[in-house]
Design a protein around this motif. Sequence first.
Motif, PDB file in Angstrom:
ATOM      1  N   PHE A   1       0.831  -1.210   0.000  1.00  0.00           N
ATOM      2  CA  PHE A   1       0.000   0.000   0.000  1.00  0.00           C
ATOM      3  C   PHE A   1       0.864   1.259   0.000  1.00  0.00           C
ATOM      4  CE2 PHE A   1      -3.563  -2.644   1.963  1.00  0.00           C
ATOM      5  CZ  PHE A   1      -4.298  -2.674   0.781  1.00  0.00           C
ATOM      6  N   LEU A   2       1.982   1.229   0.719  1.00  0.00           N
ATOM      7  CA  LEU A   2       2.879   2.382   0.750  1.00  0.00           C
ATOM      8  C   LEU A   2       3.454   2.663  -0.642  1.00  0.00           C
ATOM      9  CD1 LEU A   2       4.579   4.561   2.114  1.00  0.00           C
ATOM     10  CD2 LEU A   2       6.210   2.764   2.785  1.00  0.00           C
ATOM     11  N   ILE A   3       3.974   1.624  -1.285  1.00  0.00           N
ATOM     12  CA  ILE A   3       4.544   1.806  -2.620  1.00  0.00           C
ATOM     13  C   ILE A   3       3.467   2.249  -3.605  1.00  0.00           C
ATOM     14  CG2 ILE A   3       5.689   0.631  -4.559  1.00  0.00           C
ATOM     15  CD1 ILE A   3       6.922  -1.277  -2.457  1.00  0.00           C
ATOM     16  N   GLY A   4       2.307   1.615  -3.517  1.00  0.00           N
ATOM     17  CA  GLY A   4       1.206   1.956  -4.412  1.00  0.00           C
ATOM     18  C   GLY A   4       0.715   3.382  -4.216  1.00  0.00           C
ATOM     19  N   ALA A   5       0.675   3.841  -2.956  1.00  0.00           N
ATOM     20  CA  ALA A   5       0.208   5.199  -2.683  1.00  0.00           C
ATOM     21  C   ALA A   5       1.152   6.234  -3.285  1.00  0.00           C
ATOM     22  CB  ALA A   5       0.077   5.416  -1.173  1.00  0.00           C
ATOM     23  N   VAL A   6       2.451   6.009  -3.132  1.00  0.00           N
ATOM     24  CA  VAL A   6       3.423   6.947  -3.704  1.00  0.00           C
ATOM     25  C   VAL A   6       3.317   6.969  -5.226  1.00  0.00           C
ATOM     26  CG1 VAL A   6       5.875   7.470  -3.974  1.00  0.00           C
ATOM     27  CG2 VAL A   6       5.001   6.703  -1.750  1.00  0.00           C
ATOM     28  N   ALA A   7       3.234   5.771  -5.833  1.00  0.00           N
ATOM     29  CA  ALA A   7       3.176   5.691  -7.298  1.00  0.00           C
ATOM     30  C   ALA A   7       1.890   6.289  -7.849  1.00  0.00           C
ATOM     31  CB  ALA A   7       3.313   4.234  -7.741  1.00  0.00           C
ATOM     32  N   MET A   8       0.758   5.937  -7.250  1.00  0.00           N
ATOM     33  CA  MET A   8      -0.519   6.385  -7.807  1.00  0.00           C
ATOM     34  C   MET A   8      -0.813   7.844  -7.476  1.00  0.00           C
ATOM     35  SD  MET A   8      -1.264   3.955  -9.631  1.00  0.00           S
ATOM     36  CE  MET A   8      -2.769   4.669 -10.269  1.00  0.00           C
ATOM     37  N   ARG A   9      -0.316   8.331  -6.350  1.00  0.00           N
ATOM     38  CA  ARG A   9      -0.460   9.757  -6.089  1.00  0.00           C
ATOM     39  C   ARG A   9       0.341  10.545  -7.124  1.00  0.00           C
ATOM     40  NH1 ARG A   9       2.732  14.072  -3.291  1.00  0.00           N
ATOM     41  NH2 ARG A   9       1.210  15.762  -3.040  1.00  0.00           N
ATOM     42  N   GLY A  10       1.557  10.074  -7.425  1.00  0.00           N
ATOM     43  CA  GLY A  10       2.363  10.734  -8.442  1.00  0.00           C
ATOM     44  C   GLY A  10       1.718  10.676  -9.806  1.00  0.00           C
ATOM     45  N   ALA A  11       1.135   9.531 -10.127  1.00  0.00           N
ATOM     46  CA  ALA A  11       0.450   9.393 -11.413  1.00  0.00           C
ATOM     47  C   ALA A  11      -0.760  10.324 -11.475  1.00  0.00           C
ATOM     48  CB  ALA A  11       0.013   7.943 -11.618  1.00  0.00           C
ATOM     49  N   GLY A  12      -1.489  10.412 -10.373  1.00  0.00           N
ATOM     50  CA  GLY A  12      -2.654  11.283 -10.339  1.00  0.00           C
ATOM     51  C   GLY A  12      -2.289  12.743 -10.501  1.00  0.00           C
ATOM     52  N   CYS A  13      -1.196  13.167  -9.848  1.00  0.00           N
ATOM     53  CA  CYS A  13      -0.749  14.554  -9.982  1.00  0.00           C
ATOM     54  C   CYS A  13      -0.300  14.851 -11.406  1.00  0.00           C
ATOM     55  CB  CYS A  13       0.391  14.834  -9.003  1.00  0.00           C
ATOM     56  SG  CYS A  13      -0.113  14.911  -7.276  1.00  0.00           S
ATOM     57  N   THR A  14       0.401  13.898 -12.016  1.00  0.00           N
ATOM     58  CA  THR A  14       0.861  14.088 -13.393  1.00  0.00           C
ATOM     59  C   THR A  14      -0.328  14.188 -14.341  1.00  0.00           C
ATOM     60  OG1 THR A  14       2.863  12.803 -12.883  1.00  0.00           O
ATOM     61  CG2 THR A  14       2.338  13.150 -15.211  1.00  0.00           C
ATOM     62  N   TYR A  15      -1.298  13.306 -14.165  1.00  0.00           N
ATOM     63  CA  TYR A  15      -2.515  13.334 -14.990  1.00  0.00           C
ATOM     64  C   TYR A  15      -3.272  14.644 -14.787  1.00  0.00           C
ATOM     65  CZ  TYR A  15      -7.254  12.054 -16.511  1.00  0.00           C
ATOM     66  OH  TYR A  15      -8.499  12.041 -17.107  1.00  0.00           O
ATOM     67  N   ASN A  16      -3.378  15.065 -13.534  1.00  0.00           N
ATOM     68  CA  ASN A  16      -4.079  16.305 -13.228  1.00  0.00           C
ATOM     69  C   ASN A  16      -3.389  17.503 -13.897  1.00  0.00           C
ATOM     70  OD1 ASN A  16      -6.276  17.457 -11.322  1.00  0.00           O
ATOM     71  ND2 ASN A  16      -4.509  18.747 -10.899  1.00  0.00           N
ATOM     72  N   ASP A  17      -2.064  17.508 -13.888  1.00  0.00           N
ATOM     73  CA  ASP A  17      -1.326  18.610 -14.518  1.00  0.00           C
ATOM     74  C   ASP A  17      -1.483  18.611 -16.029  1.00  0.00           C
ATOM     75  OD1 ASP A  17      -0.543  19.350 -12.023  1.00  0.00           O
ATOM     76  OD2 ASP A  17       1.608  19.185 -12.379  1.00  0.00           O
ATOM     77  N   LEU A  18      -1.583  17.427 -16.620  1.00  0.00           N
ATOM     78  CA  LEU A  18      -1.830  17.348 -18.063  1.00  0.00           C
ATOM     79  C   LEU A  18      -3.201  17.930 -18.402  1.00  0.00           C
ATOM     80  CD1 LEU A  18      -0.355  13.813 -18.785  1.00  0.00           C
ATOM     81  CD2 LEU A  18       0.318  15.897 -19.999  1.00  0.00           C
ATOM     82  N   VAL A  19      -4.192  17.590 -17.602  1.00  0.00           N
ATOM     83  CA  VAL A  19      -5.548  18.074 -17.843  1.00  0.00           C
ATOM     84  C   VAL A  19      -5.651  19.576 -17.585  1.00  0.00           C
ATOM     85  CG1 VAL A  19      -7.945  17.918 -17.058  1.00  0.00           C
ATOM     86  CG2 VAL A  19      -6.604  15.831 -17.363  1.00  0.00           C
TER      87      VAL A  19
END
Length: 314
Positions: free
Chosen positions: A73-91
């Motif tokens: 969960f720790l690794i997944g949270a870091v990865a998916m939070r980063g992915a979400g921020c990157t996606y949000n910045d693209l949008v």
Amino acid sequence: MQDETITGRVADAVRGHWVDTHAPDWLRPYARLARWERPIGWWLLLWPCWWSAALAAIAGGKAFPDPWHMVLFLIGAVAMRGAGCTYNDLVDQEIDDKVARTRSRPLPSGQVSRLQAKVFLAAQALTGLAVLLQFNWFAVLLGIASLAVVAVYPFMKRVTNWPQLFLGLAFSWGALMGWAAAFGRLDWPAVALYAGGILWTIGYDTIYAHQDKEDDALVGVHSTARLFGDWTKPALAALYGGATALFALALFGADAGPAAFAGLALGLGHLVWQIVRLDIDDPDQCLKLFRSNTSYGWIVFAGLVLEAMVQGLL
């Protein structure tokens, strides 16, 4: 004062972080896309996962949450939070370019191209997928289902006053995942925990959104901060109170004992402190109170773990 875009810094990034002091130049724009210098985001994504894992341990009669699940969960949270921020910045690239706090971010400032950001997004998403595949198939399918909420969230602030609700739906999904990873199914205590997490998220992100309410009004972006306005404190009282009641219901459903409820009570005291201290016209204080929800997460988690340990020894 040097222009942020010339120095490669980001106006709302944390100063003196390892991204500035130790990361190689080529990595810094990507680290800022993923908000690695601001761990509060992945902590807030992680807490429902760890709470749920601890709640499942109590319900299953185990003395501690599954350590392997905790690491995943720790690794997944870091990865998916980063992915979400990157996606949000693209949008949001065009919106970010119009807001003083965000126009120096890597995409609007030209530190990375849209193609580079998309490749980075894919890499982070694949890391999250690799983590997800370590769980049982019910949890895998449940995790994939969360992508629908994640995909629509960045667009909600354009069409509704409640984008924080959709953030809550996405960020609280871990409340379902921890239980599903332990039992291979969902039961109502996990659903109650999820519902409480949604209200908690709306509350803390309303505080955060007060930092940008003036710029949001100029560019036509909606938020619960703008919606609640001077009624923010009563709204937070209702949201945090509802979250606490739902969390208590989840504890009751998992047959939790005094330690877990004591942690929840101490956590409620922290939430009340946030409301009392809040000045919606002080952006620095809003950010400080928003970040303090990491402490709230630790308080609730400590109570759950202590309860599991006590029950496991009986």
